[in-house]
Write a protein that holds these residues in place. Structure first.
Motif, short mmCIF file in Angstrom:
data_model
loop_
_atom_site.label_atom_id
_atom_site.label_comp_id
_atom_site.label_asym_id
_atom_site.label_seq_id
_atom_site.Cartn_x
_atom_site.Cartn_y
_atom_site.Cartn_z
N PHE A 140 -4.26 -6.46 6.54
CA PHE A 140 -3.25 -6.39 5.49
C PHE A 140 -2.32 -7.58 5.71
N ILE A 191 4.53 -1.14 8.95
CA ILE A 191 4.32 0.25 8.54
C ILE A 191 5.67 0.93 8.52
N ILE A 237 0.87 -1.17 0.00
CA ILE A 237 0.00 0.00 0.00
C ILE A 237 0.91 1.22 0.00
N ASN A 265 7.45 -4.11 1.21
CA ASN A 265 7.80 -2.97 2.05
C ASN A 265 9.08 -3.18 2.85
N ILE A 297 2.43 -1.21 4.61
CA ILE A 297 1.97 0.13 4.29
C ILE A 297 3.19 1.04 4.30
N ILE A 338 -3.99 6.53 9.98
CA ILE A 338 -4.23 5.10 9.77
C ILE A 338 -4.81 4.56 11.07
#
Length: 366
Positions: free
Chosen positions: A126, A163, A107, A158, A131, A141
């Motif tokens: 997810f 995150i 994302i 990622n 992300i 978020i």
């Protein structure tokens, strides 16, 4: 005693259009309605409101999230993306447009601003999909689970971060999320919550970070010290080997967190970092605060913490635990208003409120 803030998700969704192929549904702007505002350092530097006031859309795939970003009038047009279901590699493709810069298998919140991603309904997961924020500003978020994101093995996403933020990121509020892995670097995972290369004014609140070798970092190297102004409050760190978090430079504020089973080290303040650590509950852990694995020391201000069955190592040239009797080595002023819960209340409060799918509940004090 502080009164509880009522936080709930609106169920009044009025569908005006649907793109079933991508899992994207447009809804009326009033339907976003997750109440409550940002806290901590995310309130500074102009504040963090995400996509408040913009159009609300419902997404059930990663491709739909990207399509919502790309469908805006500009890269700064406010938008609230309500997410439900499992987002994974199979349903997350690159989408092109003048208001976005996306990629497959992650994302991607890149070169954009004024966005809220909010888990709704039966929940948003997810799965093996991270992300990523890059050159982004004013991002919220909330209420999502991100799990088992890998940097090696298959599939990867990622860089192994659940995150991750990098390169001139400003004003991010991450709230009521569940970040999870199933091991450490040898199993292919990296950090759960990482910030580097000039990321500032971030709050992580009412979230859970579990079962990872690395909880998260602020700064990717001893020279990456342009990050900072981070608040961590009412979070659970459980079964984390280290980096809870690792701080290189900058200022961080940790209050009312529950740390349990920090296996090697916890809050690692180094390279001149300054951490205000107050009214936290540390339990069944080792070396929960100090400067570890470096000779470039950091600093801390402590107060009101409880250390329950915490063990401390002997200091060495590159290993300087703050205990067994932690004392402040600096003084840190906090520019925003906040109210502390007593540390003894923290395990019960965090258990009730932290993580996704908890109804966005917050502390009502002791």
């Amino acid at each position: 005693m502080r009164r509880a803030v009522a936080l709930r998700l609106s169920t009044a969704l009025v569908t005006t259009a649907a793109t079933v192929a991508t899992g994207l549904f447009l809804t009326t702007p009033h339907a976003s309605a997750a109440s409550g505002g940002a806290t901590g350092y995310a309130t500074q530097n102009g504040g963090t409101t995400g996509g408040a006031g913009g159009k609300t859309v419902r997404a059930t795939t990663g491709t739909a999230i990207h399509a919502a970003l790309c469908g805006r009038a500009s890269s700064s047009t406010p938008i609230v993306i309500e997410v439900e279901g499992t987002i994974n590699h199979a349903n997350t493709a690159k989408v092109s447009g003048t208001s976005c810069n996306t990629a497959a298998g992650v994302i991607e919140l890149k070169q954009i601003s004024n966005v809220t991603i909010l888990g709704v309904g039966s929940g948003a997961v997810f799965d093996q999909l991270g992300i990523h924020l890059r050159e982004a500003r004013n991002i919220v978020i909330r209420n999502v689970t991100v799990r088992n994101v890998k940097k090696s093995g298959s599939p990867t996403s990622n860089g192994g971060d659940a995150i991750g933020m990098e390169s001139n990121v400003r004003n991010v509020w991450v709230d009521h999320v569940s970040l999870e892995a199933s091991g450490g670097e040898s199993e292919g995972y990296d950090g759960l919550f990482d910030m580097k290369n000039n990321t500032q004014y971030v709050t992580l609140s009412y979230s859970t970070l579990r079962n990872s070798g690395r909880g998260g970092l602020v700064g990717s190297s001893e020279t990456d010290v342009s990050n900072g102004f981070i608040t961590y409050h009412h979070n659970l760190y459980e079964n984390i080997d280290s980096r809870a978090p690792l701080l290189r430079g900058g200022t961080a504020h940790m209050f009312n967190n529950h740390y349990t089973r920090l296996n090697d080290s916890g809050i690692n303040s180094r390279a001149g970092a300054r951490a205000k650590v107050e009214n936290n509950y540390f339990q069944d852990s080792k070396d929960v605060l100090g400067t570890f694995y470096t000779t470039t020391v950091g600093h801390w201000q402590v107060g009101g913490n409880i250390f329950d069955r915490v063990t401390w190592s002997k200091p060495g040239s590159d290993y300087k635990p703050a205990g067994p009797d932690p004392r402040s080595t600096t003084t840190i002023g906090i520019p925003y208003a906040y109210q502390l819960d007593g540390a003894a209340c923290v395990p019960a409060t965090v258990s009730r409120t932290a993580g996704a799918n908890k109804g966005l509940q917050v502390s009502n004090g002791c």
